[in-house]
Design a protein around this motif. Structure first.
Motif, PDB file in Angstrom:
ATOM      1  N   MET A 222       0.823  -1.314   0.103  1.00 13.66           N
ATOM      2  CA  MET A 222       0.096   0.432   0.213  1.00 13.66           C
ATOM      3  C   MET A 222       1.168   1.056   0.095  1.00 13.66           C
ATOM      4  O   MET A 222       2.039   1.117   0.897  1.00 13.66           O
ATOM      5  N   GLN A 223       0.230   2.642  -0.709  1.00 16.26           N
ATOM      6  CA  GLN A 223       0.763   3.581  -0.778  1.00 16.26           C
ATOM      7  C   GLN A 223       1.388   3.774   0.878  1.00 16.26           C
ATOM      8  O   GLN A 223       0.289   3.872   1.888  1.00 16.26           O
ATOM      9  N   ASP A 225       0.567   7.275   1.768  1.00 14.33           N
ATOM     10  CA  ASP A 225      -0.048   7.944   2.299  1.00 14.33           C
ATOM     11  C   ASP A 225      -1.031   7.633   2.681  1.00 14.33           C
ATOM     12  O   ASP A 225      -1.937   7.588   3.595  1.00 14.33           O
ATOM     13  N   HIS A 226      -1.835   6.352   1.758  1.00 19.54           N
ATOM     14  CA  HIS A 226      -3.126   5.711   2.339  1.00 19.54           C
ATOM     15  C   HIS A 226      -2.316   4.939   3.483  1.00 19.54           C
ATOM     16  O   HIS A 226      -3.414   4.542   4.543  1.00 19.54           O
ATOM     17  N   LYS A 227      -1.552   4.443   4.032  1.00 18.39           N
ATOM     18  CA  LYS A 227      -0.941   3.608   5.013  1.00 18.39           C
ATOM     19  C   LYS A 227      -1.482   4.249   6.245  1.00 18.39           C
ATOM     20  O   LYS A 227      -1.558   4.094   7.659  1.00 18.39           O
ATOM     21  N   THR A 229      -3.223   6.868   6.315  1.00 17.45           N
ATOM     22  CA  THR A 229      -4.432   7.263   6.842  1.00 17.45           C
ATOM     23  C   THR A 229      -5.279   7.111   7.588  1.00 17.45           C
ATOM     24  O   THR A 229      -6.246   6.554   8.268  1.00 17.45           O
ATOM     25  N   ASP A 272     -12.835   1.552  -7.064  1.00 20.46           N
ATOM     26  CA  ASP A 272     -11.792   2.613  -5.802  1.00 20.46           C
ATOM     27  C   ASP A 272     -12.108   2.021  -4.606  1.00 20.46           C
ATOM     28  O   ASP A 272     -11.998   2.651  -3.055  1.00 20.46           O
ATOM     29  N   TRP A 276     -11.046   0.749  -1.118  1.00 21.35           N
ATOM     30  CA  TRP A 276     -10.597   1.614   0.001  1.00 21.35           C
ATOM     31  C   TRP A 276     -11.665   1.241   1.308  1.00 21.35           C
ATOM     32  O   TRP A 276     -11.391   0.819   2.377  1.00 21.35           O
ATOM     33  N   LYS A 280     -10.372  -0.353   5.195  1.00 14.45           N
ATOM     34  CA  LYS A 280     -10.935  -0.169   6.128  1.00 14.45           C
ATOM     35  C   LYS A 280     -10.996  -0.779   7.226  1.00 14.45           C
ATOM     36  O   LYS A 280     -10.909  -0.789   8.289  1.00 14.45           O
TER      37      LYS A 280
END
Length: 1986
Positions: A222-223, A225-227, A229, A272, A276, A280
């Motif tokens: 995972m990117q 920034d996503h991690k 978040t 997407d 997501w 989550k």
């Protein structure tokens, strides 16, 4: 395994024996092992494992050994190798099992399943994936659904697989994949079921094991920034991932796997947002695992609190919940909810339960989501049930040191699968042998049924006790164990305990004994969440969390789903794959004998081999066996004896044949070979038949050509020979004549000389003698004279007087003879005085120089005559040529004065021959070439021609009744004994008119001699030097041309002769011939008037009298008809109401009608003249007259419509009253009519004098004689003065109208047409011959006394028609009494008149009667016999079969079908009696017609017709005739059982009735879609559509309906053929309608269509046939901005159209070219194998939805059809100039300008110069425009490397260097330059890729003949190039394209985001198909060369 040495004791060496050869090398199929023991099996697996051969057969069972390494046996080549190959034909492979499943599914039409079993880590999951990959590959469609099915595995593996100590990718759940195929064998969807996910792994893992892959992949891939978040870090930070102390997996890159998972999710339509939300929840689970609890005490109860950490808050945030429900639990008591705090251990357990439930629900939801993506509705017709192949990949048998509830369930499932295997391999097979009576020794096998009974089958089984204890609130694991020990302590398969604490029990499974730890059994079985957690979930804002917990989970779902799985497997034909592990260490090339032996034993492989070796697993029923293998021999026994040599290898049971396992493949191979041989025979015969047919056609054509050429040559030669003969004979005759003439002259000269000399000598001798005698006499006389002087003188005087008298008498006789001759010449001159006189011969002196001028004029005339002769000889249709071709004997075309020995033309009839000779004699006499006889011979034989003409023309006028029509012509009866050349009756002087009558009379009587008469006249006019004869001949010819025409054989020659004739006759004769050809031949000989006008050649002027006293002058000629005369009169008097007026002829007191049709007027004049001659008078004195009168009224006559017409009829009535023509029984009628006439003439004036005048004007003399004039005057005066008009101002015209109406009503018989009739058959009548009278009231039969013995009104005439019979034309008249068959004079006119009156009355009628009952709320309801008032408001058109009417009984208004009513031909309301007669009459004729018009028998499968129509009491259903009522059920009996088919068939029939009232307007394309759409989708409906269309075209009298019917049938014949049962009837239907222009075309289309179309007709087809065009044209555009129109048939395939286009454009080949369809959104390539219009509809139809779903209709979007090069192979610029200029250059130029190529600067400059030359040619003034033209000269990305001025300078320099070349040469040079580049011919696609990190995100895909290249669009560097042989699979979706390179197991995947994926996929398929098709050609060519 490490090698070890073993020493054999001496005592055991004796029992050793040599190893069987099959065990030394190993075998593919262990059935063939010679050493059939466990050791032998193990040895075989060991040997093959060392050779890296992992697959081995046991019959059809596959043993797969996990190699723990990648083997190169899963490539695309291996897929093609094993596809369509028999099992055992190639080495064992999993692809062979997969292909057998696929083959059996298509062959047996039965679902298949593949059971993949084995321990964990044996390779079951990989085997499942390989089978899926194989099925997707052999499906061959590269569809998106195939990739979705394949990519479901990575997603499900990520969420359901984990690393265990035995397997790095162990499936912790079971799945059953069911792949659906359509009837073409193409994948069209799938469905997956999941079983028992191991949810405990989410919270707990054993040592050296991991959690599910998805967690590690998410954290690694995972990117950042996503991690961030999600507050995620490394895997080591989460307790749920570290319990097994294993965070990585060897050989697995979690980051890369995450990218593949994301790509797979996109392919499976996960958005997407969906991804997501999934991440989550996964993150919340990980954070939840890090939540800890601290123990506390509350109210003396253990409790706990959540330790402070951000994991709790992050979890709450991710789950979007508000309160904590982990530290307490609520219970529902009887009255209230009680909350209890939880200890830290209980809270931890609650947390884990929540996490497991959340993950488990998420997994189920993802399964549902995947199924929604991969499950597609069935595309085939509903009658076809699509087949499937099921793949079971379920967890293997597990036996760990500590086994829990999950292991029990897993092993229970494996027990079921083992039992399924045992049942199919051992039980069912051996039971089948016993049932069929096969001699069989039962084989013992290990049966695990008792274990299943212990676990789940028998009462109080283990699983039942667990479920029971789970339902008790106080039940614990210990109480459960105690119950199991108590219940099963006596079972040998149950072990009571194992372990220190006694919380275990054991079960003896088929794979060994397993001990289970009972701790946690009940909790895992209950799998329930607390109320608090559920409440929190209900209040959560997380939509996905709430969604996955919406459905309540069933605690027994595993057992239920497992039971349903077993039932589903039982319905399939199974294949088994037994997966084995070679070792537990997951090491390649290591073989653990003990482990493998253990697996062999518990799987029962040895027993399986035994039963497969000794048994007969292949079973067929006798019927199926014979049906499939009958091609080999005729019986089961003979097939087996011939094909299978060993008798023990097959057995015949009671109902089935039993074969060994390998014989199935053997028989299939033999069958294919035999079918191949038979196919070769069929092909040979068909090709021979085709070639012979072509040969016969060509030979027949050659014969026709030869025959015609030889005939033409021979005719030309014959004609030439005839000319040559004529010339030679002419010269010979001339020479002979000159010789004879010279000889005659010489002879005459000599003879005359001799005679002169002889006469001179005789005279001389006579003179001498005379002199001697005279001298002697004189001497004697002198002597005597003196004696007798007086006597001598007296004698001399007497002699002199006598001499004078004699001379006078001779002179008088001579003068009398001359006078008689002159009188005869004067008589002829007087007769032909009207002819032009010859020039010259007048008395008086000629002027000076006249003789010179006369000679010059003669020379000019001769020159013109010679010129005209030359033109005539050169004319193609000269008379001389006709004579040389058709004249018989030595007859020539020139003038002669001799009698003919035979006619000029050949005649079969002897009478015709004699008649021709007679006519020749009369023609010679008419033209003066033979003299007239001087006196008449008396003969008793009458003139036969005159006699026959008189008989055939008419009776004597004195016998004609007044105003009667011309009577029947009597048959010509000639007496053959008087038909000789010269009869005595003709051997007398005759007038020219008599001669004309004889010549023309023969032509009228004998049609076959007409050409002979014309030829005789033309012969006498050719080279005739006699002017009088020539003039008379032309007069005769002109008169004949006006009487009768020549045949077609002579017409053109006659016209040519006339054209070259004298100018004064040429145009006149030509006009008369045209008039005769137009108006038809005459029936009477010419009259005296025609002969008189021959001199001036002008029309005849006659006066036609009107009834008002006027005379109208009209001009006539010989061909004038009564219709022309009437038309001329109508125009002159401006008559509007013209119908019923006719021309009348009158003579003396007789008058008769000539009608207003085609009757010739001068025929009537000729009749009058002949009648006059019969009475002994001269013809020219015949007192004939012509009148224009009203003959008949129409039933709808309206006096007010035309005053001129009314006035004429009024005057005719007054004249008829005066003449006594119109008579009445009452005197008052005459008085009242006279009074009205008084008012009309004098108005209100009243005087006796005027009345007297009126009486004399309109009263007949008979009436006046019977009554005194005074009395009549008094009566008329009283009627006038007392009448209603005296004091009124009524116009005189209205009174005239009243008089006309009175006459119409009172005297209908006087205004009638009469026809002589003779009855042939029908109801009895008083006499056989009578007169049929037709007037406005009806049809009447009258006898000779003019009394009507039968009267028929027009409503009573149900039908009248003319039929052709052997005896002549018969009129069929249908009446209430029956049908009369009459032979009527002028029957055609009679039928037309009656039909015109009936149709006219129906058009004007407002009344109809119902002939059946109908009760329909949508239409007008009525009963049979109801009177209906027709409303003509234009709402419905009667042409379409519907009208609007009002029921007089119910006063309701609505639409009604014309088939259900009978419109009455009446203008007034019918009486009740009339209604009853009409109904009876209609039904009588209806049944007669319906049963006589059946064209198709019931043998085609039509159902029986039913009684009644749409309502009760109606007529019997007309099953095979036109109907306006919808069908309630199909026509065909075979469709009646299926309600859905019945409904579709009925709807189709309603749509075939376009005139049926509907609420919505439907376009023609809508109707054709609804009519043919169901039939193209369902084969069984096709015959029904044919029958419905043909039904509506039978007995259909509506022109518009028939036209639409033929159009529908034309479309239908181009869509699909009828079945063989219906084919011959359909062909007969079309062949019987030869007059229909579309019948032959429909027949051709029906015979041309072989395979039915898939879609209804295209709009272009519908438009074409609506415009009555059977040729369909479509515009095709080309890349060079040109287009052409090409003809496209309905059955033309796209490849054929491409060939036609290439041929028309003169391309060297059509290979590589394709058709494309361009719409506003995309350009799509057309499938070359499809029908053109089918594929066009697929690509251009879009669904246009209405307000309701049912109103969705396809709409054609605007489109263009393009023809372009698609595949760029063998493209060499200059090889095909047309292709280079029209296709290669315009297609390559845009690629170059877009900058796809890597180009050097020098090449760009050179190419820019070429492109500039192409743009401006040689116009150098355009140099200044180069900076503005750079976008058209230089690639877009290279324009900035130089300034515009520098570009201009370099381009001008390059342009000048290239001087002297043309534009086409510049284009060719451009292509030659870029063809050197590696990217020439590539197709480029700019895409965004998301699967490979080393590539840029945006790449360029280029596809060429070598393969697929990936190019960096910025540097244009080729990153990698994949050959087509390395590309395994590809597919495209709406926004994605997927490409797999390498093998099927670990191939590289390229996933691209693009909207043109369909183009990439299509291009790859085309190139690959090209190579696959090219390989056999290359092999074949090499083989031939060798």
């Amino acid at each position: 395994m490490v090698s070890q040495e073993h020493y054999i004791p001496e005592g055991e060496k004796a029992i050793l024996k040599p190893m069987h050869p099959t065990s030394v090398e190993g075998v593919d199929d262990m059935i063939r092992l010679g050493d059939l023991s466990e050791a032998g099996l193990l040895r075989n697996l060991l040997v093959r494992h060392k050779q890296s051969i992992i697959y081995t057969y046991i019959g059809s069972v596959l043993v797969a050994m996990n190699p723990y390494q990648m083997l190169p046996i899963y490539t695309a080549d291996q897929v093609h190798l094993y596809h369509e190959r028999k099992l055992g034909e190639l080495p064992p492979h999993i692809f062979a099992i997969a292909d057998s499943c696929y083959f059996n599914m298509r062959r047996n039409k039965r679902n298949q399943c593949c059971i993949i079993s084995g321990e964990s880590g044996a390779g079951k999951t990989e085997s499942t994936k390989l089978i899926l990959q194989f099925l997707a590959a052999v499906s061959g469609q590269h569809s998106w659904i195939e990739q979705q099915i394949i990519h479901a595995n990575p997603v499900l593996e990520a969420f359901g697989n984990a690393k265990t100590i035995r397997n790095d990718n162990s499936s912790r759940f079971g799945k059953y994949v069911e792949v659906y195929f359509n009837k073409e064998g193409i994948i069209e969807g799938a469905h997956m079921e999941q079983y028992l996910l191991e949810k405990s792994r989410v919270c707990h893992q054993a040592p050296h094991e991991r959690n599910y892959h998805i967690f590690y992949c998410m954290l690694s891939g995972m990117q950042s920034d996503h991690k961030k978040t999600l507050s995620l870090g490394d895997a080591s930070q989460f307790k749920y991932l570290t319990e097994g102390d294993c965070l990585t997996c060897d050989g697995r890159d979690d980051a890369d796997e995450f990218g593949r998972i994301r790509a797979a999710l996109k392919i499976l339509t996960f958005s997407d947002r969906d991804c997501w939300e999934i991440f989550k929840l996964l993150a919340a689970i990980l954070h939840m695992g890090n939540i800890d609890f601290q123990s506390t005490t509350m109210n003396n109860m253990d409790s706990c609190d959540v330790l402070s950490s951000n994991h709790f808050s992050v979890t709450a945030k991710l789950l979007e919940v508000q309160r904590n429900s982990l530290t307490h639990r609520s219970f529902m008591t009887n009255r209230e909810i009680v909350t209890k705090p939880l200890s830290s251990e209980q809270a931890t357990s609650t947390r884990d339960t929540f996490a497991k439930a959340m993950y488990g629900r998420l997994f189920v939801w993802m399964f549902t989501k995947v199924n929604s993506a991969i499950h597609k509705p069935q595309t085939d017709e509903p009658s076809y049930t699509r087949k499937s192949i099921g793949l079971l990949d379920i967890f293997g048998f597990e036996n760990f040191p500590q086994n829990s509830f999950e292991q029990l369930c897993i092993n229970y499932a494996n027990e079921h699968l083992q039992q399924f295997f045992v049942r199919h391999i051992f039980k069912l097979e051996q039971d089948e042998y016993s049932k069929e009576g096969i001699s069989w020794k039962r084989i013992a096998f290990s049966d695990n049924q008792k274990t299943l009974d212990l676990l789940a089958i028998k009462p109080l089984n283990i699983l039942a006790l667990i479920d029971e204890e789970s339902t008790f609130p106080k039940g614990t694991d210990a109480t459960m164990l105690n119950k199991m020990n108590t219940e099963h302590s006596g079972n040998k398969l149950y072990m009571s305990f194992k372990g220190n604490h006694g919380m275990s029990f054991g079960v003896k499974h088929f794979a060994g004994t397993v001990y289970y730890d009972c701790e946690g059994f009940l909790e895992k079985n209950r799998d329930a969440l607390s109320m608090d957690i559920l409440g929190v979930i209900q209040k959560s804002s997380n939509k996905l969390l709430k969604l996955i917990f919406e459905k309540e989970m069933n605690t027994n779902s595993f057992r239920q789903s497992l039971d349903s799985l077993m039932k589903a497997l039982a319905l399939c034909q199974p294949f088994f794959i037994r997966c084995f592990k070679p070792n537990d260490k997951k090491m390649p090339m290591v073989f653990d004998r003990n482990l493998c032996m253990q697996q062999l034993r518990y799987s029962g492989m040895l027993d399986t081999i035994k039963i497969r070796k000794l048994g007969y697993p292949i079973r067929h029923t006798f019927k199926d066996f014979l049906q499939r293998y009958r091609v080999l021999l005729k019986s089961v026994d003979s097939i087996c004896r011939a094909m299978i040599k060993d008798k023990e290898d097959w057995k015949i049971g009671k109902n089935k044949i039993f074969l060994r396992d390998h014989h199935d493949s053997f028989l299939e191979l033999e069958r294919e070979q035999e079918l191949y041989k038979k196919a070769l025979i069929i092909q040979r015969v068909m090709i021979a038949h085709k070639d012979r047919s072509n040969f016969v056609k060509k030979r027949r054509a050659a014969l026709v050509l030869q025959k015609n050429w030889r005939g033409h040559r021979d005719r030309r030669l014959k004609q030439g020979f005839a000319r040559l003969q004529a010339k030679v004979r002419s010269r010979q005759l001339h020479t002979e004549y000159m010789r004879r003439r010279a000889a005659a002259i010489t002879l005459q000269t000599q003879t005359r000389g001799y005679l002169a000399r002889k006469d001179l000598k005789r005279k001389k001798d006579a003179v001498i003698l005379l002199q001697t005698q005279t001298r002697g006499l004189l001497a004697r006389k002198t002597l005597k004279r003196m004696k007798t002087d007086v006597k001598k003188e007296a004698q001399e005087r007497i002699a002199l007087e006598l001499q004078q008298r004699l001379e006078e008498l001779l002179k008088k006789n001579e003068e009398a003879a001359k006078s008689q001759k002159k009188d005869e010449e004067d008589t002829v001159e007087n007769i032909f005085g009207f002819l032009p006189s010859a020039v010259g011969g007048q008395e008086g002196p000629a002027p000076e120089g006249f003789e010179v001028r006369k000679e010059r004029e003669k020379e000019k005339e001769k020159e013109k005559e010679r010129e005209r002769e030359r033109e005539r000889e050169n004319d193609e249709f000269s008379f001389s040529k006709f004579a040389s071709l058709h004249f018989q004997g030595s007859s020539t075309h020139s003038y002669i004065q001799q009698r003919l020995r035979q006619p000029l033309l050949h005649h079969e009839d002897e009478g015709d021959t004699l008649a021709c000779l007679t006519v020749w004699w009369i023609i010679l006499r008419f033209m003066g070439d033979l003299p007239e006889p001087k006196q008449e011979r008396v003969s008793a034989i009458a003139d036969p021609i005159q006699m026959n003409l008189g008989q055939r023309q008419a009776r004597r006028l004195s016998s004609l009744p007044e105003e009667q029509p011309k009577p029947k012509m009597q048959a010509v009866q000639e007496e053959e004994d008087v038909l000789f050349g010269e009869r005595a009756t003709y051997d007398r002087p005759m007038t020219p008119l008599e001669k004309l009558h004889i010549i023309v009379g023969y032509a009228i009587v004998r049609h076959d001699i007409r050409d002979e008469i014309y030829c005789q006249i033309l012969k006498q006019l050719t080279d005739n030097k006699n002017h009088k004869s020539t003039n008379r001949g032309w007069t005769l010819l002109s008169i004949c041309l006006g009487i009768f025409p020549p045949t077609d054989r002579l017409t053109k020659y006659l016209q040519s002769f006339i054209r070259y004739g004298p100018s004064e006759y040429s145009s006149y004769c030509a006009e008369r011939l045209q008039r005769t050809l137009a108006n038809g031949e005459r029936s009477e000989p010419p009259c005296w008037v025609e002969l008189q006008v021959g001199k001036n050649k002008k029309p005849i002027s006659v006066a036609v009298g009107l009834m008002d006293g006027r005379s109208i002058s009209v001009t006539l000629d010989s061909a004038s008809s009564s219709a022309e005369v009437c038309s001329a009169i109508i125009q002159k008097i401006k008559l509007q109401d013209t119908y019923g007026f006719s021309l009348y002829a009158a003579m003396y007191e007789k008058i008769w009608s000539l009608g207003s049709g085609s009757q010739h007027v001068l025929d009537a004049v000729s009749m009058c003249e002949q009648e006059e001659k019969r009475q002994g008078k001269e013809e020219q004195h015949a007192p004939w007259r012509l009148y224009f009168r009203k003959e008949i009224f129409t039933p709808w006559h309206d006096c007010s419509s035309d005053q001129v017409s009314t006035d004429l009829i009024y005057k005719q009535i007054i004249h008829g009253l005066k003449s006594g023509d119109y008579q009445s029984d009452k005197e008052d009628d005459y008085v009242q009519l006279a009074a009205k006439h008084y008012y009309v003439q004098h108005g209100s004036e009243s005087s006796m004098e005027t009345t007297n005048k009126i009486v004399r004007e309109c009263m007949s003399m008979t009436l006046i004689e019977n009554k005194s004039v005074a009395k009549l005057v008094q009566m008329v005066h009283s009627a006038h003065t007392q009448g209603p008009y005296i004091n009124s101002t009524k116009p005189a015209f209205e009174v005239k109208a009243e008089i006309v109406q009175y006459a119409q009503e009172k005297w209908p018989v006087y205004f009638s047409r009469l026809y002589e009739a003779e009855i042939i058959s029908g109801p009895s009548v008083p006499q056989d011959q009578f007169v049929v009278v037709v007037n406005w009231k009806g049809v009447f039969f009258q006898d000779v006394t003019e009394a009507a013995f039968m009267q028929l009104s027009y409503p009573e005439v149900s039908g009248i028609e003319m039929s052709e019979e052997e005896s002549g034309r018969i009129v069929c008249l249908m009446t209430p009494k029956g049908m009369y068959e009459l032979k009527v004079v002028k029957g055609k006119d009679f039928v037309e008149l009656v039909n015109m009156f009936i149709s006219g009355l129906k058009e004007r009628s407002q009344y109809a009667v119902a002939i059946q009952d109908l009760k329909d709320p949508t239409l007008l309801s009525y009963r049979r016999g109801d009177v209906l008032y027709i409303i003509k408001d234009g709402e419905y058109s009667s042409e379409e079969g519907w009208i609007k009417a009002r029921n007089e009984r119910t006063n309701q208004t609505g639409a009604i079908s014309l088939d259900a009513i009978r419109i009455l031909p009446m203008l007034t309301r019918p009486t009740e009696e009339t209604l009853v007669n009409m109904i009876l009459l209609f039904h009588t004729n209806l049944w007669r017609k319906s049963y006589s018009c059946h064209l198709v028998p019931l043998s085609i499968g039509l159902r029986e017709p039913k009684e009644g129509g749409r309502g009760k009491g109606g007529a019997k259903e007309r099953l095979w005739a036109n109907s306006k009522e919808p069908l309630k059920q199909p026509l065909l009996r075979s469709l009646q059982g299926n309600s859905e088919i019945c409904h579709l068939a009925s709807d189709c029939f309603t749509d075939i009735l376009p005139d049926y009232p509907v609420k919505h307007v439907r376009t023609p394309i809508d109707l054709t879609n609804q009519i043919f759409g169901p039939a193209t989708a369902r084969v069984e409906l096709r015959d029904e559509i044919y029958c419905q269309i043909m039904k509506q075209m039978t007995n259909n009298n509506h022109g518009l309906s028939m036209e639409r019917g033929w159009q529908l049938l034309w479309l239908c014949c181009g869509l699909f053929p009828p079945s063989q049962l219906l084919l011959r009837h359909a062909q007969r239907f079309l062949e019987s309608r030869t007059r229909e222009p579309l019948a032959s075309t429909c027949l051709q289309r029906m015979q041309a269509i072989i395979e039915g179309r898939k879609l209804p007709p295209h709009q272009v087809e519908v438009d074409a046939i609506q415009n009555n065009s059977t040729q369909i044209f479509h515009k095709v555009h080309f890349p060079n901005d040109t287009s052409e129109i090409f003809e496209v048939t309905s059955t033309m395939r796209i490849k054929d159209l491409c060939r036609n286009i290439a041929k028309d454009l003169r391309l060297s080949s059509s290979d590589g070219y394709s058709l494309f369809v361009k719409t506003s959104t995309k350009v799509v390539s057309m499938d070359s194998k499809e029908y053109f219009f089918d594929n066009l509809r697929q690509l251009t139809d879009v669904v246009k939805k209405g307000k309701k779903v049912k109103e969705a209709t396809p709409t054609i979007v605007p489109y263009l059809v393009l023809f372009m090069r698609k595949l760029w192979f063998n493209v060499i610029p200059g090889k095909d100039i047309t292709a280079d200029l029209a296709f290669h250059f315009p297609q390559e130029l845009p690629k170059y300008l877009r900058g796809y190529h890597n180009v050097a600067k020098e090449d760009m400059i050179s190419l820019a110069g070429l492109l500039f030359r192409i743009q401006v040619e040689t116009d150098k003034s355009q140099f200044v425009m180069i900076p503005r033209m750079l976008k058209d000269l230089v690639p877009a990305d290279q324009q900035r490397i130089m300034t515009p001025d520098d570009w201009k300078k370099h381009i001008i320099n390059a342009y000048n260097k290239q001087a002297g070349i043309t534009v086409d040469e510049a284009k060719l040079q451009f292509l030659k330059t870029i063809s050197q580049w590696p990217t020439f011919g590539c197709v480029f696609f700019e895409v965004k890729q998301t699967s490979e990190k080393s590539y840029p995100s945006v790449i360029t895909l280029s596809i060429s003949k070598q393969g697929v290249s990936i190019i960096n669009p910025k540097t244009k560097e080729v990153l990698v190039m994949h050959l087509f042989s390395k590309i395994t699979s590809w597919s495209s979706g709406n926004t994605y394209f997927h490409l797999t390179i390498g093998n099927l197991v670990q191939g590289n995947t390229l996933l691209c985001e693009t909207s043109v994926g369909y183009r990439i996929s299509d291009l790859l398929s085309s190139y690959k198909d090209m190579y696959l098709n090219e390989i056999p050609r290359v092999r074949k060519s090499k083989g031939i060369n060798m």
